[in-house]
Scaffold this motif. Sequence first.
Motif, PDB file in Angstrom:
ATOM      1  N   ARG A  42      52.876  46.884  -6.068  1.00 10.54           N
ATOM      2  CA  ARG A  42      52.199  45.597  -5.982  1.00 10.54           C
ATOM      3  C   ARG A  42      50.712  45.867  -5.796  1.00 10.54           C
ATOM      4  O   ARG A  42      50.302  46.564  -4.869  1.00 10.54           O
ATOM      5  CB  ARG A  42      52.731  44.773  -4.803  1.00 10.54           C
ATOM      6  CG  ARG A  42      54.202  44.399  -4.914  1.00 10.54           C
ATOM      7  CD  ARG A  42      54.471  43.449  -6.062  1.00 10.54           C
ATOM      8  NE  ARG A  42      55.883  43.086  -6.152  1.00 10.54           N
ATOM      9  CZ  ARG A  42      56.786  43.751  -6.843  1.00 10.54           C
ATOM     10  NH1 ARG A  42      56.428  44.853  -7.523  1.00 10.54           N
ATOM     11  NH2 ARG A  42      58.036  43.356  -6.878  1.00 10.54           N
ATOM     12  N   PHE A  43      49.897  45.281  -6.666  1.00  8.25           N
ATOM     13  CA  PHE A  43      48.459  45.518  -6.596  1.00  8.25           C
ATOM     14  C   PHE A  43      47.806  44.619  -5.549  1.00  8.25           C
ATOM     15  O   PHE A  43      48.215  43.467  -5.359  1.00  8.25           O
ATOM     16  CB  PHE A  43      47.801  45.251  -7.950  1.00  8.25           C
ATOM     17  CG  PHE A  43      48.168  46.259  -9.006  1.00  8.25           C
ATOM     18  CD1 PHE A  43      47.625  47.532  -8.980  1.00  8.25           C
ATOM     19  CD2 PHE A  43      49.053  45.935 -10.016  1.00  8.25           C
ATOM     20  CE1 PHE A  43      47.963  48.467  -9.942  1.00  8.25           C
ATOM     21  CE2 PHE A  43      49.397  46.864 -10.990  1.00  8.25           C
ATOM     22  CZ  PHE A  43      48.853  48.132 -10.942  1.00  8.25           C
ATOM     23  N   VAL A  48      43.540  42.678  -8.874  1.00 15.50           N
ATOM     24  CA  VAL A  48      43.975  41.721  -9.890  1.00 15.50           C
ATOM     25  C   VAL A  48      42.844  40.751 -10.231  1.00 15.50           C
ATOM     26  O   VAL A  48      42.614  40.434 -11.404  1.00 15.50           O
ATOM     27  CB  VAL A  48      45.216  40.954  -9.405  1.00 15.50           C
ATOM     28  CG1 VAL A  48      45.639  39.912 -10.440  1.00 15.50           C
ATOM     29  CG2 VAL A  48      46.364  41.922  -9.114  1.00 15.50           C
ATOM     30  N   ALA A  51      40.377  42.484 -12.460  1.00 14.06           N
ATOM     31  CA  ALA A  51      40.901  42.608 -13.825  1.00 14.06           C
ATOM     32  C   ALA A  51      40.808  41.276 -14.561  1.00 14.06           C
ATOM     33  O   ALA A  51      40.481  41.239 -15.756  1.00 14.06           O
ATOM     34  CB  ALA A  51      42.343  43.108 -13.793  1.00 14.06           C
ATOM     35  N   ASP A  52      41.084  40.182 -13.858  1.00 14.01           N
ATOM     36  CA  ASP A  52      40.949  38.850 -14.456  1.00 14.01           C
ATOM     37  C   ASP A  52      39.509  38.593 -14.872  1.00 14.01           C
ATOM     38  O   ASP A  52      39.250  37.939 -15.895  1.00 14.01           O
ATOM     39  CB  ASP A  52      41.378  37.768 -13.465  1.00 14.01           C
ATOM     40  CG  ASP A  52      42.877  37.779 -13.204  1.00 14.01           C
ATOM     41  OD1 ASP A  52      43.620  38.322 -14.044  1.00 14.01           O
ATOM     42  OD2 ASP A  52      43.285  37.263 -12.152  1.00 14.01           O
ATOM     43  N   LEU A 156      42.389  51.637 -11.428  1.00 14.24           N
ATOM     44  CA  LEU A 156      43.487  50.666 -11.357  1.00 14.24           C
ATOM     45  C   LEU A 156      43.118  49.354 -12.045  1.00 14.24           C
ATOM     46  O   LEU A 156      43.952  48.734 -12.716  1.00 14.24           O
ATOM     47  CB  LEU A 156      43.874  50.411  -9.901  1.00 14.24           C
ATOM     48  CG  LEU A 156      44.596  51.571  -9.199  1.00 14.24           C
ATOM     49  CD1 LEU A 156      44.714  51.295  -7.712  1.00 14.24           C
ATOM     50  CD2 LEU A 156      45.973  51.800  -9.805  1.00 14.24           C
ATOM     51  N   ILE A 160      45.201  47.609 -15.188  1.00 17.34           N
ATOM     52  CA  ILE A 160      45.651  46.220 -15.232  1.00 17.34           C
ATOM     53  C   ILE A 160      45.058  45.509 -16.438  1.00 17.34           C
ATOM     54  O   ILE A 160      45.753  44.800 -17.177  1.00 17.34           O
ATOM     55  CB  ILE A 160      45.270  45.482 -13.934  1.00 17.34           C
ATOM     56  CG1 ILE A 160      45.916  46.141 -12.724  1.00 17.34           C
ATOM     57  CG2 ILE A 160      45.674  44.009 -14.012  1.00 17.34           C
ATOM     58  CD1 ILE A 160      45.387  45.641 -11.382  1.00 17.34           C
ATOM     59  N   SER A 163      46.617  46.460 -19.730  1.00 14.70           N
ATOM     60  CA  SER A 163      47.979  45.936 -19.890  1.00 14.70           C
ATOM     61  C   SER A 163      47.995  44.475 -20.316  1.00 14.70           C
ATOM     62  O   SER A 163      49.040  43.969 -20.735  1.00 14.70           O
ATOM     63  CB  SER A 163      48.764  46.097 -18.581  1.00 14.70           C
ATOM     64  OG  SER A 163      48.336  45.167 -17.602  1.00 14.70           O
ATOM     65  N   ARG A 164      46.872  43.779 -20.238  1.00  8.02           N
ATOM     66  CA  ARG A 164      46.823  42.358 -20.563  1.00  8.02           C
ATOM     67  C   ARG A 164      46.786  42.093 -22.069  1.00  8.02           C
ATOM     68  O   ARG A 164      47.012  40.975 -22.508  1.00  8.02           O
ATOM     69  CB  ARG A 164      45.585  41.724 -19.920  1.00  8.02           C
ATOM     70  CG  ARG A 164      45.516  41.845 -18.394  1.00  8.02           C
ATOM     71  CD  ARG A 164      46.388  40.798 -17.741  1.00  8.02           C
ATOM     72  NE  ARG A 164      46.461  40.932 -16.300  1.00  8.02           N
ATOM     73  CZ  ARG A 164      45.543  40.480 -15.452  1.00  8.02           C
ATOM     74  NH1 ARG A 164      44.467  39.874 -15.911  1.00  8.02           N
ATOM     75  NH2 ARG A 164      45.705  40.624 -14.145  1.00  8.02           N
ATOM     76  N   ALA A 179      49.344  51.738 -18.185  1.00  7.72           N
ATOM     77  CA  ALA A 179      49.240  50.404 -18.789  1.00  7.72           C
ATOM     78  C   ALA A 179      50.543  50.033 -19.488  1.00  7.72           C
ATOM     79  O   ALA A 179      50.997  48.882 -19.432  1.00  7.72           O
ATOM     80  CB  ALA A 179      48.078  50.361 -19.775  1.00  7.72           C
ATOM     81  N   LEU A 182      53.159  48.993 -17.021  1.00  6.16           N
ATOM     82  CA  LEU A 182      52.973  47.610 -16.584  1.00  6.16           C
ATOM     83  C   LEU A 182      53.449  46.614 -17.639  1.00  6.16           C
ATOM     84  O   LEU A 182      54.060  45.601 -17.317  1.00  6.16           O
ATOM     85  CB  LEU A 182      51.491  47.347 -16.272  1.00  6.16           C
ATOM     86  CG  LEU A 182      50.943  47.856 -14.952  1.00  6.16           C
ATOM     87  CD1 LEU A 182      49.474  47.492 -14.831  1.00  6.16           C
ATOM     88  CD2 LEU A 182      51.725  47.285 -13.772  1.00  6.16           C
ATOM     89  N   ASN A 183      53.127  46.893 -18.889  1.00  5.88           N
ATOM     90  CA  ASN A 183      53.482  45.999 -19.991  1.00  5.88           C
ATOM     91  C   ASN A 183      54.277  46.803 -21.011  1.00  5.88           C
ATOM     92  O   ASN A 183      53.706  47.445 -21.895  1.00  5.88           O
ATOM     93  CB  ASN A 183      52.221  45.416 -20.622  1.00  5.88           C
ATOM     94  CG  ASN A 183      52.523  44.518 -21.812  1.00  5.88           C
ATOM     95  OD1 ASN A 183      53.680  44.235 -22.128  1.00  5.88           O
ATOM     96  ND2 ASN A 183      51.468  44.069 -22.494  1.00  5.88           N
TER      97      ASN A 183
END
Length: 243
Positions: A42-43, A48, A51-52, A156, A160, A163-164, A179, A182-183
Amino acid sequence: VRAWRYDDVSPRVWKIDEYESGKDFFEPMRRRGHEIVQKHFRFQPFLVARADEVNPVPSGEVCLSVHMRNGQKKGKYRKRVGPKVFSPYLEEFVMAGGKRIYIATDSSRALQFAFKNFPSNVTSLIRTQGDQVVRTSKEWPLHMIDNHHRVNSEALVDIIALSRCQFLIHTSSAIAEAAIYLNFDLHEKSINLEDEDSMALSDFGDVIKRIVERTDQDTTTTPTDKLAKVGPIVQRQLESARI
């Protein structure tokens, strides 16, 4: 679970020749990595959120993630792939209708090369963590430039953010593999430029066009259309439910 063949890995273990492709060989390891990450990792919220910020992918836009390195890789089974090799794929992505490119790299020289030499219709779509992150120079490796917490946190965030996206282009690295963990969709939708049997450039363009077409269809579907598609499924679930 291994990201590439290490020098001390015996041929009795690394039986890649028994598989039709490198992807087939890596699939069970990546699937196990994905299961472990989903269960145990869990990040922290700040990672997160960052990354957003650096790679927001709006609905309806197709994104390409790129992990690019410039340093010499240690190991007799590894190849050095410079940033110039990535350029045709990024150009093909743009011509196929892609809208965003996220580049993760620990090399300031690789990023400088990209912005100086890649076509403007490519560089205008590139996003990164920015100039303020720690990257290697010619004189200093990454781990000697700043403290480990900062370097690890930025790595990290890159994982993330990579992986988006809907497709990944990379070389053999722990960052790219993470990555994919994650995805897991990126297992099939990725190209390792070190692999001799990697997807051809023309095939890559066709794949991106199909992804763009599907994404356009999804964004033009009205809420009523979506309800019509899922309504019977939901109804069956309600009928079988026990309270």
